[in-house]
Design a protein around this motif. Structure first.
Motif, PDB file in Angstrom:
ATOM      1  N   GLU A   3      39.776  32.552  43.240  1.00 34.93           N
ATOM      2  CA  GLU A   3      39.724  33.672  41.914  1.00 34.93           C
ATOM      3  C   GLU A   3      41.116  33.685  40.992  1.00 34.93           C
ATOM      4  OE1 GLU A   3      41.012  38.595  41.224  1.00 34.93           O
ATOM      5  OE2 GLU A   3      40.809  38.418  42.790  1.00 34.93           O
ATOM      6  N   ILE A   4      41.080  33.455  39.407  1.00 35.56           N
ATOM      7  CA  ILE A   4      42.235  32.272  38.538  1.00 35.56           C
ATOM      8  C   ILE A   4      42.666  33.866  37.815  1.00 35.56           C
ATOM      9  CG2 ILE A   4      40.523  30.229  38.780  1.00 35.56           C
ATOM     10  CD1 ILE A   4      39.510  30.866  35.475  1.00 35.56           C
ATOM     11  N   GLU A   5      43.445  33.523  37.111  1.00 33.05           N
ATOM     12  CA  GLU A   5      44.288  34.361  36.865  1.00 33.05           C
ATOM     13  C   GLU A   5      43.350  33.940  35.139  1.00 33.05           C
ATOM     14  OE1 GLU A   5      48.445  34.558  33.319  1.00 33.05           O
ATOM     15  OE2 GLU A   5      48.128  33.180  35.556  1.00 33.05           O
ATOM     16  N   VAL A   6      42.827  35.428  34.186  1.00 32.76           N
ATOM     17  CA  VAL A   6      42.737  34.719  33.243  1.00 32.76           C
ATOM     18  C   VAL A   6      43.334  35.003  32.097  1.00 32.76           C
ATOM     19  CG1 VAL A   6      41.113  36.373  31.880  1.00 32.76           C
ATOM     20  CG2 VAL A   6      40.572  36.832  33.897  1.00 32.76           C
ATOM     21  N   LYS A   7      42.848  33.888  31.443  1.00 33.72           N
ATOM     22  CA  LYS A   7      43.448  33.784  29.912  1.00 33.72           C
ATOM     23  C   LYS A   7      42.849  33.884  29.245  1.00 33.72           C
ATOM     24  CE  LYS A   7      46.358  30.349  32.977  1.00 33.72           C
ATOM     25  NZ  LYS A   7      46.571  28.588  33.271  1.00 33.72           N
ATOM     26  N   VAL A  74      24.944  36.393  30.011  1.00 27.70           N
ATOM     27  CA  VAL A  74      26.019  35.748  29.854  1.00 27.70           C
ATOM     28  C   VAL A  74      26.954  36.301  31.161  1.00 27.70           C
ATOM     29  CG1 VAL A  74      28.291  35.492  29.316  1.00 27.70           C
ATOM     30  CG2 VAL A  74      27.285  35.781  27.673  1.00 27.70           C
ATOM     31  N   LEU A  75      26.941  37.270  31.995  1.00 31.50           N
ATOM     32  CA  LEU A  75      27.280  37.364  33.657  1.00 31.50           C
ATOM     33  C   LEU A  75      26.865  36.169  34.479  1.00 31.50           C
ATOM     34  CD1 LEU A  75      27.312  41.411  33.469  1.00 31.50           C
ATOM     35  CD2 LEU A  75      28.841  39.603  33.661  1.00 31.50           C
ATOM     36  N   ASN A  76      25.586  35.300  34.048  1.00 33.40           N
ATOM     37  CA  ASN A  76      24.958  34.386  34.706  1.00 33.40           C
ATOM     38  C   ASN A  76      25.479  33.427  34.220  1.00 33.40           C
ATOM     39  OD1 ASN A  76      23.267  36.194  36.324  1.00 33.40           O
ATOM     40  ND2 ASN A  76      22.488  37.051  34.882  1.00 33.40           N
ATOM     41  N   LYS A  77      25.736  32.702  33.555  1.00 34.53           N
ATOM     42  CA  LYS A  77      26.152  31.796  32.775  1.00 34.53           C
ATOM     43  C   LYS A  77      27.612  31.662  32.937  1.00 34.53           C
ATOM     44  CE  LYS A  77      26.380  30.627  28.399  1.00 34.53           C
ATOM     45  NZ  LYS A  77      25.260  29.301  29.462  1.00 34.53           N
ATOM     46  N   THR A  78      27.246  29.855  33.448  1.00 35.88           N
ATOM     47  CA  THR A  78      29.042  29.019  33.793  1.00 35.88           C
ATOM     48  C   THR A  78      29.470  28.367  32.662  1.00 35.88           C
ATOM     49  OG1 THR A  78      27.694  28.875  35.509  1.00 35.88           O
ATOM     50  CG2 THR A  78      29.435  26.691  35.245  1.00 35.88           C
ATOM     51  N   PHE A  79      30.907  28.824  33.201  1.00 34.41           N
ATOM     52  CA  PHE A  79      31.652  28.571  31.847  1.00 34.41           C
ATOM     53  C   PHE A  79      32.323  26.993  31.759  1.00 34.41           C
ATOM     54  CE2 PHE A  79      30.456  32.213  31.052  1.00 34.41           C
ATOM     55  CZ  PHE A  79      30.351  32.575  30.071  1.00 34.41           C
ATOM     56  N   LYS A  80      32.411  26.156  31.877  1.00 35.13           N
ATOM     57  CA  LYS A  80      33.317  24.663  31.982  1.00 35.13           C
ATOM     58  C   LYS A  80      33.528  24.680  33.553  1.00 35.13           C
ATOM     59  CE  LYS A  80      34.245  23.692  27.638  1.00 35.13           C
ATOM     60  NZ  LYS A  80      35.127  23.442  25.982  1.00 35.13           N
ATOM     61  N   GLY A  81      33.134  24.945  34.357  1.00 34.26           N
ATOM     62  CA  GLY A  81      33.831  24.788  35.685  1.00 34.26           C
ATOM     63  C   GLY A  81      34.075  26.656  36.520  1.00 34.26           C
ATOM     64  N   TYR A  82      33.570  27.389  35.535  1.00 38.47           N
ATOM     65  CA  TYR A  82      33.320  28.868  36.877  1.00 38.47           C
ATOM     66  C   TYR A  82      33.149  29.858  35.847  1.00 38.47           C
ATOM     67  CZ  TYR A  82      35.582  30.555  32.191  1.00 38.47           C
ATOM     68  OH  TYR A  82      36.121  30.768  30.616  1.00 38.47           O
ATOM     69  N   ARG A  83      32.698  29.978  36.715  1.00 39.79           N
ATOM     70  CA  ARG A  83      31.762  32.019  36.385  1.00 39.79           C
ATOM     71  C   ARG A  83      32.069  33.276  36.320  1.00 39.79           C
ATOM     72  NH1 ARG A  83      28.874  34.159  40.353  1.00 39.79           N
ATOM     73  NH2 ARG A  83      29.122  33.343  42.034  1.00 39.79           N
ATOM     74  N   ILE A  84      31.823  33.986  36.180  1.00 42.97           N
ATOM     75  CA  ILE A  84      31.964  35.387  36.141  1.00 42.97           C
ATOM     76  C   ILE A  84      31.308  35.592  37.492  1.00 42.97           C
ATOM     77  CG2 ILE A  84      31.865  38.133  35.088  1.00 42.97           C
ATOM     78  CD1 ILE A  84      31.576  36.200  32.524  1.00 42.97           C
ATOM     79  N   ALA A  85      31.843  36.603  38.193  1.00 39.48           N
ATOM     80  CA  ALA A  85      31.754  37.086  39.516  1.00 39.48           C
ATOM     81  C   ALA A  85      31.387  38.723  39.720  1.00 39.48           C
ATOM     82  CB  ALA A  85      32.380  36.492  40.570  1.00 39.48           C
ATOM     83  N   LEU A  86      31.074  39.393  39.966  1.00 35.24           N
ATOM     84  CA  LEU A  86      31.124  41.102  40.193  1.00 35.24           C
ATOM     85  C   LEU A  86      31.261  41.289  41.562  1.00 35.24           C
ATOM     86  CD1 LEU A  86      28.361  42.245  37.675  1.00 35.24           C
ATOM     87  CD2 LEU A  86      30.751  42.596  37.192  1.00 35.24           C
ATOM     88  N   ILE A  87      32.055  41.584  41.605  1.00 33.65           N
ATOM     89  CA  ILE A  87      32.764  41.620  43.344  1.00 33.65           C
ATOM     90  C   ILE A  87      32.603  42.796  44.148  1.00 33.65           C
ATOM     91  CG2 ILE A  87      34.618  40.683  44.941  1.00 33.65           C
ATOM     92  CD1 ILE A  87      35.108  38.242  43.415  1.00 33.65           C
ATOM     93  N   LYS A  88      32.102  43.421  45.225  1.00 35.24           N
ATOM     94  CA  LYS A  88      31.839  44.692  45.199  1.00 35.24           C
ATOM     95  C   LYS A  88      33.449  44.785  45.594  1.00 35.24           C
ATOM     96  CE  LYS A  88      30.058  48.086  48.101  1.00 35.24           C
ATOM     97  NZ  LYS A  88      29.240  49.084  47.072  1.00 35.24           N
ATOM     98  N   VAL A  89      33.829  46.137  45.104  1.00 32.75           N
ATOM     99  CA  VAL A  89      35.706  46.225  46.287  1.00 32.75           C
ATOM    100  C   VAL A  89      35.242  47.589  47.503  1.00 32.75           C
ATOM    101  CG1 VAL A  89      36.669  44.968  44.667  1.00 32.75           C
ATOM    102  CG2 VAL A  89      36.379  47.125  44.205  1.00 32.75           C
TER     103      VAL A  89
END
Length: 97
Positions: A3-7, A74-89
């Protein structure tokens, strides 16, 4: 999965990916439907000003539909080495908006 910090750059990349795709759909579809509705109102001798709220709501619905359609893509795309993930909590965790 890391998990990365969103910038700001990440937010701008995702936003731009969503925005331009939405505009590619919404602008031409709205224009075409607007021309069709305008011609219909003219042929039927109806006043567009009497129905302006209905026309605006229809235009807004077009925008909402295509913006959600594009967001799904867009939620299914890859952005320069990362992608958006929906994670169940845990369901007891509230969403901070």
């Amino acid at each position: 999965m890391e998990e990365i910090e969103v910038k700001w750059i990440h937010a701008m990349q995702v936003w731009w990916s969503w925005f331009w795709r939405t505009m590619v759909w919404v602008l031409p579809v709205s224009f075409i439907i607007g021309v069709i509705v305008g011609v219909m109102f003219n042929v039927l001798d109806l006043s567009m000003y009497d129905n302006i709220y209905l026309i605006q709501m229809f235009g807004g619905a077009i925008g909402i539909y295509f913006s959600i359609k594009v967001m799904k893509k867009v939620l299914n795309k890859t952005f320069k080495g990362y992608r958006i993930a929906l994670i169940k909590v845990d369901s007891s965790t509230e969403i901070d908006a």
